[in-house]
Design a protein around this motif. Structure first.
Motif, PDB file in Angstrom:
ATOM      1  N   LEU A 300       0.838  -1.203   0.000  1.00  0.00           N
ATOM      2  CA  LEU A 300       0.000   0.000   0.000  1.00  0.00           C
ATOM      3  C   LEU A 300       0.866   1.244   0.000  1.00  0.00           C
ATOM      4  O   LEU A 300       0.579   2.212  -0.718  1.00  0.00           O
ATOM      5  CB  LEU A 300      -0.927  -0.005   1.215  1.00  0.00           C
ATOM      6  N   GLY A 301       1.952   1.235   0.776  1.00  0.00           N
ATOM      7  CA  GLY A 301       2.857   2.378   0.808  1.00  0.00           C
ATOM      8  C   GLY A 301       3.488   2.654  -0.542  1.00  0.00           C
ATOM      9  O   GLY A 301       3.640   3.819  -0.949  1.00  0.00           O
ATOM     10  N   ALA A 302       3.873   1.580  -1.245  1.00  0.00           N
ATOM     11  CA  ALA A 302       4.454   1.756  -2.582  1.00  0.00           C
ATOM     12  C   ALA A 302       3.439   2.389  -3.523  1.00  0.00           C
ATOM     13  O   ALA A 302       3.778   3.257  -4.338  1.00  0.00           O
ATOM     14  CB  ALA A 302       4.921   0.403  -3.122  1.00  0.00           C
ATOM     15  N   TYR A 303       2.174   1.977  -3.390  1.00  0.00           N
ATOM     16  CA  TYR A 303       1.150   2.553  -4.260  1.00  0.00           C
ATOM     17  C   TYR A 303       0.874   4.008  -3.892  1.00  0.00           C
ATOM     18  O   TYR A 303       0.657   4.845  -4.777  1.00  0.00           O
ATOM     19  CB  TYR A 303      -0.137   1.735  -4.195  1.00  0.00           C
ATOM     20  N   VAL A 304       0.891   4.320  -2.600  1.00  0.00           N
ATOM     21  CA  VAL A 304       0.727   5.716  -2.170  1.00  0.00           C
ATOM     22  C   VAL A 304       1.853   6.574  -2.754  1.00  0.00           C
ATOM     23  O   VAL A 304       1.619   7.671  -3.266  1.00  0.00           O
ATOM     24  CB  VAL A 304       0.706   5.811  -0.634  1.00  0.00           C
ATOM     25  N   GLY A 305       3.078   6.055  -2.669  1.00  0.00           N
ATOM     26  CA  GLY A 305       4.216   6.787  -3.236  1.00  0.00           C
ATOM     27  C   GLY A 305       4.080   6.985  -4.734  1.00  0.00           C
ATOM     28  O   GLY A 305       4.387   8.063  -5.262  1.00  0.00           O
ATOM     29  N   SER A 306       3.610   5.949  -5.433  1.00  0.00           N
ATOM     30  CA  SER A 306       3.439   6.070  -6.885  1.00  0.00           C
ATOM     31  C   SER A 306       2.349   7.077  -7.226  1.00  0.00           C
ATOM     32  O   SER A 306       2.434   7.779  -8.240  1.00  0.00           O
ATOM     33  CB  SER A 306       3.101   4.704  -7.486  1.00  0.00           C
TER      34      SER A 306
END
Length: 354
Positions: A300-306
């Motif tokens: 989820l964090g990676a998607y938030v960053g993207s």
């Protein structure tokens, strides 16, 4: 032996159990904490205090890495049979690369938040080398195994591809800071990581979807792993944009940005699906705490960053609102999982064997 002696023996055996039963997935906590630090730094534009939060999270993450590295290393020395057994396990083996990915995430933490290029390079080099090794060993163990069944297929299998895709996240930023042959090697490593990771992800995506559609649901303990699909999507977008930004030979950049936006759209669909599936498990199948809960965090964090990256490229406010809203969901997941992990660890539950 008297009762006092029995208690001392039990305490001694308990300490050894921490090492003996230290499963590979512990480093997912470092991955999750590291990505929370980065996204906190990103969204400090709304709340400046998040910059301070990000810095403290990085220091906490370094502490966790040192703390976890001790039993992880000692396990290979004192209990090599147990360590090798996990490497041959059709489910647990996929979590071994979290050790390498945690170093790659720390490399991004040091570069982005602490602005320390030296330590960023150290963690990136060690992480990239370790990840390349694991990306060969883990699939090879699966390829030669005769014991893998459809029951074993789960989204945790995305972790080796995710680890490869994460290489260019810090690597893309660091490449301009290398010179000569090291610069060439860094660029090649970045392209290798994204290319190998992305196409491995597509292959495993088909296998996992096959299991979802034509087999019984995941066991409740593995339910959080449905979020892992956001990992290669989010990390893939960030890594691709970092490569494109920092590779002078790429003159026409717009097609890569458009592809990133399309890829982000698939991620939004899966984020909604992951929420629906999680609610389904909570309502119908239960969702007991376990180390797989850390699968909520990094993907989820990676998607938030993207999402933050996509907003900066295309400047659609709705995208930014989605990212900021998911950031708070990420923070909630991280806080709850950290508290439950601390309580569980205090009582020794993760070290009872598996």
């Amino acid at each position: 032996m008297d009762k006092r002696g029995e208690k001392m023996l039990e305490a001694c055996e308990s300490k050894w159990d921490i090492i003996k039963n230290f499963i590979p997935s512990w480093f997912a906590a470092i991955m999750g904490t590291g990505i929370l630090a980065i996204t906190s730094h990103m969204y400090a534009m709304y709340l400046p205090i998040l910059n301070t939060v990000a810095v403290y999270l990085v220091y906490f993450n370094v502490f966790l890495f040192i703390l976890f590295s001790i039993p992880w290393t000692l396990r290979w020395i004192i209990f090599p049979k147990n360590a090798k057994a996990d490497l041959n396990h059709p489910v647990l083996s996929a979590f071994y690369p979290t050790f390498a990915v945690s170093m790659l995430v720390l490399a991004s933490d040091f570069f982005t938040i602490l602005h320390n290029i030296y330590w960023s390079k150290i963690f990136w080099i060690l992480g990239a080398l370790s990840m390349i090794v694991f990306s060969i060993i883990v699939p090879f163990q699966m390829f030669k195994s005769e014991n893998i069944k459809l029951d074993h297929v789960n989204p945790g299998w995305y972790i080796p591809p995710v680890g490869l895709i994460v290489i260019p996240i810090a690597g893309g930023l660091l490449a301009p800071h290398f010179t000569g042959l090291l610069h060439e090697l860094a660029v090649i490593t970045n392209f290798f990581g994204w290319g190998a990771g992305f196409f491995l992800y597509l292959a495993i995506l088909a296998i996992v979807f096959y299991r979802f559609m034509l087999h019984h649901p995941l066991p409740s303990t593995l339910a959080p792993t449905v979020w892992i699909n956001l990992g290669p999507i989010g990390a893939g977008i960030i890594a691709l944009i970092n490569i494109v930004h920092n590779t002078p030979i790429i003159h026409i950049k717009d097609p890569y940005y458009i592809f990133s936006f399309i890829f982000w759209g698939f991620g939004l669909w899966w984020a909604i699906m992951a929420i629906v599936m999680t609610l389904h498990y909570i309502k119908n199948l239960k969702l007991p705490y376990g180390m797989p809960w850390w699968a909520f965090i990094f993907p989820l964090g990676a998607y938030v960053g993207s999402t933050y990256y996509i907003y900066n490229l295309f400047h659609y406010n709705i995208v930014n609102y989605i990212g900021f809203g998911l950031y708070w969901l990420l923070f909630f997941f991280w806080a709850i999982t950290l508290i439950k992990t601390a309580i569980s660890t205090y009582h020794g539950y993760p070290f009872k064997g598996h």
